[in-house]
Design a protein around this motif. Sequence first.
Motif, short mmCIF file in Angstrom:
data_model
loop_
_atom_site.label_atom_id
_atom_site.label_comp_id
_atom_site.label_asym_id
_atom_site.label_seq_id
_atom_site.Cartn_x
_atom_site.Cartn_y
_atom_site.Cartn_z
N MET A 251 10.32 0.23 -5.47
CA MET A 251 8.90 -0.06 -5.52
C MET A 251 8.14 0.72 -4.45
O MET A 251 8.43 0.62 -3.28
CB MET A 251 8.71 -1.55 -5.30
N ARG A 252 7.18 1.48 -4.88
CA ARG A 252 6.33 2.22 -3.94
C ARG A 252 4.88 1.90 -4.29
O ARG A 252 4.54 1.77 -5.46
CB ARG A 252 6.54 3.73 -4.09
N ARG A 253 4.08 1.82 -3.27
CA ARG A 253 2.66 1.59 -3.54
C ARG A 253 2.06 2.85 -4.18
O ARG A 253 2.33 3.95 -3.75
CB ARG A 253 1.92 1.26 -2.25
N THR A 254 1.29 2.67 -5.22
CA THR A 254 0.63 3.79 -5.86
C THR A 254 -0.86 3.49 -5.90
O THR A 254 -1.26 2.33 -5.75
CB THR A 254 1.13 3.96 -7.31
N PRO A 255 -1.70 4.50 -6.16
CA PRO A 255 -3.13 4.24 -6.19
C PRO A 255 -3.52 3.21 -7.24
O PRO A 255 -4.56 2.59 -7.15
CB PRO A 255 -3.73 5.61 -6.53
N ASP A 256 -2.67 3.01 -8.27
CA ASP A 256 -3.03 2.04 -9.31
C ASP A 256 -2.90 0.60 -8.84
O ASP A 256 -3.36 -0.31 -9.50
CB ASP A 256 -2.11 2.22 -10.52
N MET A 257 -2.22 0.40 -7.69
CA MET A 257 -1.99 -0.97 -7.23
C MET A 257 -3.23 -1.51 -6.52
O MET A 257 -3.22 -1.76 -5.33
CB MET A 257 -0.78 -1.01 -6.30
N THR A 258 -4.31 -1.69 -7.28
CA THR A 258 -5.52 -2.21 -6.64
C THR A 258 -5.34 -3.69 -6.37
O THR A 258 -4.76 -4.42 -7.18
CB THR A 258 -6.75 -2.02 -7.55
#
Length: 310
Positions: A251-258
């Motif tokens: 799991m990595r934070r991505t820009p879609d994880m608002t």
Amino acid sequence: MKALGYNHYGKPDVFEEVTMPTPTVGTDEVLLKTKFVSIHPVDALIRSGGFSGGHALNQLLIPGSEVLGEIVELGTDVQGFAKGDIVIGKPGRAGYADYVVVHQSKVFHKPKDMPNEAAAGFSGVGNTAYYTLFDFGNIQAGETITILGASGGVGSIAIQIAKNEGLHVIAVASEKNKQYVLQLGADEFVDYKQPSQLEAIHDRADIVIDASLFASSAESGLALVKDGGRYVTLTRSPEAPTGKQIDIIDMRRTPDMTDKKAMDYLTALHEKHPVHVKPTALFPFSVKGVVAAHTALEDGSLSKKILLEV
Ligand SMILES: NC(=O)c1ccc[n+]([C@@H]2O[C@H](COP(=O)([O-])OP(=O)(O)OC[C@H]3O[C@@H](n4cnc5c(N)ncnc54)[C@H](OP(=O)(O)O)[C@@H]3O)[C@@H](O)[C@H]2O)c1
């Protein structure tokens, strides 16, 4: 204002108190008078130099990505909030302070009737659980999910989301938290300190999520996934060969994880059926308090969501 930070990596006693000017708001920001600061496992990893790549810090770092506070100032373009509102703020950093500026897109109303203490540590773990299960785990109704670290901040919310979505939940935690995770809705409980209990759930899960503290379960967790299943880790990918076809998802934070998408879901879930947040332990907002808080977090035996009370 008062803040707690450090200028070199190391053990919890690197913290010092600093006095600095109270920040001013931009047009789309709010100023919060902090009431509670949420202490995350990642705060301890950063403080210990775990993400430094071996480089020295040599500048003041004020951590703190999640707070609960009262709005005391608003920028001219801020909408939907008013002075005096008690809100969740996600400043990203600099939250270990008695005032913090937060962009309006990172400010959230508390879910209705959720006590301040619970709300203070809710968004970070809740959003992580949400994205772990939906965007990374792609959970489906009827599947069996095994949650490692089920009694933790992330794991406890993950149980409640998984049950809401119609999954069968096997909760893995320590014996002292058995009743707690069953009360949250888990269908089965397994003590991670009992190898025979773990063995009994080998190859059962369509999906395993590793939300154990500092990925303590990484290697043993793979054995719990059935052939063709998914394994989502929140911190570290296991490397053990399994002889099975397993989709290992780091799991990595991505820009879609608002935060908003997750908070909308969690708020709706809370209105349908109150979401229980891991019980909290309060530490004072002082050097002594933050050192004790980080020490307790790393020790892992408290089994509480750790907050600084400002
Ligand atoms: N990637 C991301 O965006 C993200 C975001 C948030 C968190 N995380 C990571 O997710 C993990 C959980 O975070 P959290 O805030 O939920 O932590 P937490 O509240 O401290 O929960 C930790 C959980 O791990 C269990 N545990 C402790 N020692 C263990 C061991 N030796 N073996 C197996 N399980 C053990 C605990 O069980 P008992 O208390 O019952 O013993 C508890 O259920 C952390 O590693 C954190 O760094 C990642």
